[in-house]
Scaffold this motif. Sequence first.
Motif, PDB file in Angstrom:
ATOM      1  N   THR A 187      -7.006   9.682  10.170  1.00 46.58           N
ATOM      2  CA  THR A 187      -7.302   8.249  10.029  1.00 46.58           C
ATOM      3  C   THR A 187      -7.265   7.815   8.563  1.00 46.58           C
ATOM      4  OG1 THR A 187      -8.653   8.278  12.024  1.00 46.58           O
ATOM      5  CG2 THR A 187      -9.111   6.499  10.472  1.00 46.58           C
ATOM      6  N   PHE A 188      -7.566   8.760   7.670  1.00 41.61           N
ATOM      7  CA  PHE A 188      -7.764   8.408   6.253  1.00 41.61           C
ATOM      8  C   PHE A 188      -6.606   8.833   5.357  1.00 41.61           C
ATOM      9  CE2 PHE A 188     -11.849   9.257   8.362  1.00 41.61           C
ATOM     10  CZ  PHE A 188     -12.327   7.953   8.375  1.00 41.61           C
ATOM     11  N   ARG A 189      -5.560   9.362   5.988  1.00 39.78           N
ATOM     12  CA  ARG A 189      -4.402   9.846   5.237  1.00 39.78           C
ATOM     13  C   ARG A 189      -3.599   8.675   4.680  1.00 39.78           C
ATOM     14  NH1 ARG A 189      -2.205  14.605   5.159  1.00 39.78           N
ATOM     15  NH2 ARG A 189      -3.226  15.483   6.979  1.00 39.78           N
ATOM     16  N   TRP A 190      -2.963   8.909   3.553  1.00 37.23           N
ATOM     17  CA  TRP A 190      -2.084   7.906   2.951  1.00 37.23           C
ATOM     18  C   TRP A 190      -0.737   7.888   3.663  1.00 37.23           C
ATOM     19  CZ3 TRP A 190      -1.526   3.750   0.282  1.00 37.23           C
ATOM     20  CH2 TRP A 190      -0.329   3.464  -0.388  1.00 37.23           C
ATOM     21  N   HIS A 191      -0.169   6.697   3.854  1.00 43.44           N
ATOM     22  CA  HIS A 191       1.159   6.573   4.463  1.00 43.44           C
ATOM     23  C   HIS A 191       2.088   5.836   3.518  1.00 43.44           C
ATOM     24  CE1 HIS A 191      -0.238   7.835   8.477  1.00 43.44           C
ATOM     25  NE2 HIS A 191      -1.362   7.247   8.107  1.00 43.44           N
ATOM     26  N   THR A 192       3.215   6.460   3.224  1.00 42.32           N
ATOM     27  CA  THR A 192       4.195   5.834   2.347  1.00 42.32           C
ATOM     28  C   THR A 192       4.955   4.743   3.094  1.00 42.32           C
ATOM     29  OG1 THR A 192       4.449   7.994   1.362  1.00 42.32           O
ATOM     30  CG2 THR A 192       6.080   6.367   0.757  1.00 42.32           C
ATOM     31  N   LEU A 193       5.018   4.906   4.416  1.00 38.77           N
ATOM     32  CA  LEU A 193       5.780   3.970   5.238  1.00 38.77           C
ATOM     33  C   LEU A 193       4.873   2.831   5.696  1.00 38.77           C
ATOM     34  CD1 LEU A 193       8.652   3.741   6.352  1.00 38.77           C
ATOM     35  CD2 LEU A 193       7.875   4.966   8.405  1.00 38.77           C
ATOM     36  N   SER A 194       5.215   1.636   5.263  1.00 34.16           N
ATOM     37  CA  SER A 194       4.433   0.462   5.656  1.00 34.16           C
ATOM     38  C   SER A 194       4.786   0.043   7.079  1.00 34.16           C
ATOM     39  CB  SER A 194       4.725  -0.682   4.677  1.00 34.16           C
ATOM     40  OG  SER A 194       4.193  -1.886   5.166  1.00 34.16           O
ATOM     41  N   THR A 195       3.898  -0.663   7.743  1.00 33.23           N
ATOM     42  CA  THR A 195       4.180  -1.149   9.108  1.00 33.23           C
ATOM     43  C   THR A 195       4.864  -2.520   9.096  1.00 33.23           C
ATOM     44  OG1 THR A 195       1.949  -2.071   9.158  1.00 33.23           O
ATOM     45  CG2 THR A 195       2.260   0.068  10.223  1.00 33.23           C
ATOM     46  N   GLU A 271       0.017   3.067  -9.189  1.00 41.66           N
ATOM     47  CA  GLU A 271       1.065   2.295  -8.533  1.00 41.66           C
ATOM     48  C   GLU A 271       1.932   3.291  -7.778  1.00 41.66           C
ATOM     49  OE1 GLU A 271       2.671  -0.703 -11.053  1.00 41.66           O
ATOM     50  OE2 GLU A 271       4.583  -0.710  -9.974  1.00 41.66           O
ATOM     51  N   GLU A 272       1.946   3.184  -6.467  1.00 41.83           N
ATOM     52  CA  GLU A 272       2.610   4.208  -5.660  1.00 41.83           C
ATOM     53  C   GLU A 272       3.786   3.639  -4.886  1.00 41.83           C
ATOM     54  OE1 GLU A 272      -0.528   7.190  -4.180  1.00 41.83           O
ATOM     55  OE2 GLU A 272      -1.535   5.266  -4.171  1.00 41.83           O
ATOM     56  N   PRO A 273       4.834   4.455  -4.721  1.00 43.46           N
ATOM     57  CA  PRO A 273       6.013   3.966  -3.990  1.00 43.46           C
ATOM     58  C   PRO A 273       5.732   3.801  -2.503  1.00 43.46           C
ATOM     59  CG  PRO A 273       6.260   6.292  -4.566  1.00 43.46           C
ATOM     60  CD  PRO A 273       5.000   5.816  -5.216  1.00 43.46           C
ATOM     61  N   VAL A 274       6.248   2.727  -1.916  1.00 46.08           N
ATOM     62  CA  VAL A 274       6.161   2.553  -0.462  1.00 46.08           C
ATOM     63  C   VAL A 274       7.519   2.134   0.083  1.00 46.08           C
ATOM     64  CG1 VAL A 274       3.709   1.968  -0.182  1.00 46.08           C
ATOM     65  CG2 VAL A 274       5.309   0.188  -0.806  1.00 46.08           C
ATOM     66  N   ILE A 275       7.701   2.385   1.349  1.00 47.11           N
ATOM     67  CA  ILE A 275       8.940   1.984   2.023  1.00 47.11           C
ATOM     68  C   ILE A 275       8.572   1.008   3.136  1.00 47.11           C
ATOM     69  CG2 ILE A 275      10.948   2.791   3.331  1.00 47.11           C
ATOM     70  CD1 ILE A 275      10.380   5.585   2.014  1.00 47.11           C
ATOM     71  N   PHE A 276       9.253  -0.142   3.151  1.00 43.38           N
ATOM     72  CA  PHE A 276       8.934  -1.156   4.144  1.00 43.38           C
ATOM     73  C   PHE A 276       9.814  -1.002   5.377  1.00 43.38           C
ATOM     74  CE2 PHE A 276       7.487  -2.897   0.066  1.00 43.38           C
ATOM     75  CZ  PHE A 276       6.154  -3.095   0.389  1.00 43.38           C
ATOM     76  N   GLN A 277       9.512  -1.795   6.391  1.00 44.97           N
ATOM     77  CA  GLN A 277      10.144  -1.657   7.695  1.00 44.97           C
ATOM     78  C   GLN A 277      11.662  -1.781   7.684  1.00 44.97           C
ATOM     79  OE1 GLN A 277       9.197  -0.826  11.047  1.00 44.97           O
ATOM     80  NE2 GLN A 277       7.777   0.200   9.652  1.00 44.97           N
ATOM     81  N   GLN A 278      12.225  -2.604   6.815  1.00 48.83           N
ATOM     82  CA  GLN A 278      13.679  -2.740   6.759  1.00 48.83           C
ATOM     83  C   GLN A 278      14.300  -1.729   5.811  1.00 48.83           C
ATOM     84  OE1 GLN A 278      14.913  -5.299   8.668  1.00 48.83           O
ATOM     85  NE2 GLN A 278      12.901  -6.161   9.138  1.00 48.83           N
ATOM     86  N   GLY A 279      13.498  -0.778   5.385  1.00 46.71           N
ATOM     87  CA  GLY A 279      14.008   0.242   4.477  1.00 46.71           C
ATOM     88  C   GLY A 279      13.914  -0.163   3.011  1.00 46.71           C
ATOM     89  N   GLU A 280      13.370  -1.359   2.741  1.00 50.40           N
ATOM     90  CA  GLU A 280      13.240  -1.780   1.347  1.00 50.40           C
ATOM     91  C   GLU A 280      12.168  -0.924   0.668  1.00 50.40           C
ATOM     92  OE1 GLU A 280      12.199  -3.355   4.165  1.00 50.40           O
ATOM     93  OE2 GLU A 280      11.734  -5.418   3.589  1.00 50.40           O
ATOM     94  N   THR A 281      12.372  -0.685  -0.615  1.00 56.30           N
ATOM     95  CA  THR A 281      11.356   0.079  -1.332  1.00 56.30           C
ATOM     96  C   THR A 281      10.538  -0.859  -2.210  1.00 56.30           C
ATOM     97  OG1 THR A 281      12.934   0.506  -3.081  1.00 56.30           O
ATOM     98  CG2 THR A 281      12.713   2.210  -1.389  1.00 56.30           C
ATOM     99  N   GLY A 282       9.332  -0.424  -2.509  1.00 56.44           N
ATOM    100  CA  GLY A 282       8.448  -1.217  -3.352  1.00 56.44           C
ATOM    101  C   GLY A 282       7.295  -0.345  -3.807  1.00 56.44           C
TER     102      GLY A 282
END
Length: 447
Positions: A187-195, A271-282
């Motif tokens: 439940t508390f794990r970090w996820h790089t992939l945004s919903t 500041e950590e990298p994330v990947i959004f639903q359409q594959g965009e990075t941020g």
Amino acid sequence: MDHFLSADAIRTRFSQAMSAMYQQEVPQYGTLMALVHQVNQQSLTDNPALKARLDATDELERLSLERHGAIRVGTPQELATLRQMFAVMGMEPVGYYDLSQAGVPVHSTAFRPVSDAALRRNPFRVFTSLLRLELIENPQLREKAAAILAQRDIFTPRCRALIAQHQHRGGLNEADADIFVKEALETFRWHTLSTVDSVTYQALSQQHRLVADVVCFPGCHINHLTPRTLDIDRVQALMPEHGITPKTLIEGPPRRAVPILLRQTSFTALEEPVIFQQGETGTHTARFGEVEQRGAALTPAGRALYDRLLAEAGTGADNQQHQQHLAEVFRAFPDDEQTLREQRLAWFDYRLSEQGEAQPPQPGESLTSLIAQGRIVADPIVYEDFLPVSAAGIFQSNLGDRAQARSAGHASKHDFEAALGVKVQDEMQLYQARQQQSLARCGIREA
Ligand code: OOG
Ligand code: NI
């Protein structure tokens, strides 16, 4: 028949697993832990009296185990399930914190152990905030956020099943407890992939960065863990040498002969990298490390004085100046144990000394005289809770300056408790009961 593992043992295993996971996820937290350990060792060497007292009150043992964490959830259902999850570890909701006053659209409680014995074993606490969607001004965005949150389940099916099993059978055996710890950790794990896609993320983030943090990920990632230090000024001063940039100010009261309440500092979020639903990075900024130094719990009168002096002192732009100024303002706050006790500004735990065991208190003997004779020892009770102004300062330092006051909100303890499914416990009542029980154990009726 199954032999159940104690809630204390499950809590310790969970807290250790969480710390190990967070050290992997955020290596700077590991660096901070090492620094705190080093500073604590030094403090104990430099101050044998402090060491002896920590030993006598069973705090030395808990010191290296001790930490708190913080999480933020999006819905009443999530909060209610968290309450049940923490109950497995002997952690109950204590206190209500309204942060909307400080421009943060959440309200919070702390899940923590409440009994003396459990606190001695391991006082692991989790500061838990519930997002107040009603404070999002734009109705479309508010509905969108609610819809996104409605689709996620932040608990694994196995975790839910083990919580239910615990409720039905009254405990978990060792094997089940280990699975529970592992599943609860998810439940508390970090996820790089945004919903969500990056457009949605930006829109929510513009509303408030915290809204994006809570809404755009599949879990409620732990956002910091906080070891307890015996000398926060030293940790603050040494952080840069260890490659860690501290926030500008240490929150809370100044350094004192008798520490009170809670002093806190943190390093600013990564500041950590994330990947959004359409594959965009941020990137996303949420996770950090924090340090705390705990002192005496204050009575309502002591707390009122603290709040007044803190408000009077205001805030500053430079830590050294701010601490000096705070120290001046806090001269109005008595700084020796005897006065704190006699003026009933702090809570105390009373115990019989060896001499007191040999010559127990008799009816009519005053507490003051028993203490003066060395037959009773009075130790300040450690503050186990949090401070809303400090919490807002910690939030703020990790949200950037854009998080201006948005105090449309007002305290809504009632709504919070409705979401939680139970009332939060009153921390003052807990401290008072503890003081009262310690007096009763000494054979004394009134403080
Ligand atoms: C919680 C901040 C408050 C503390 O120690 O006061 C807190 C958060 O950032 O979610 O953890
Ligand atoms: Ni914290």
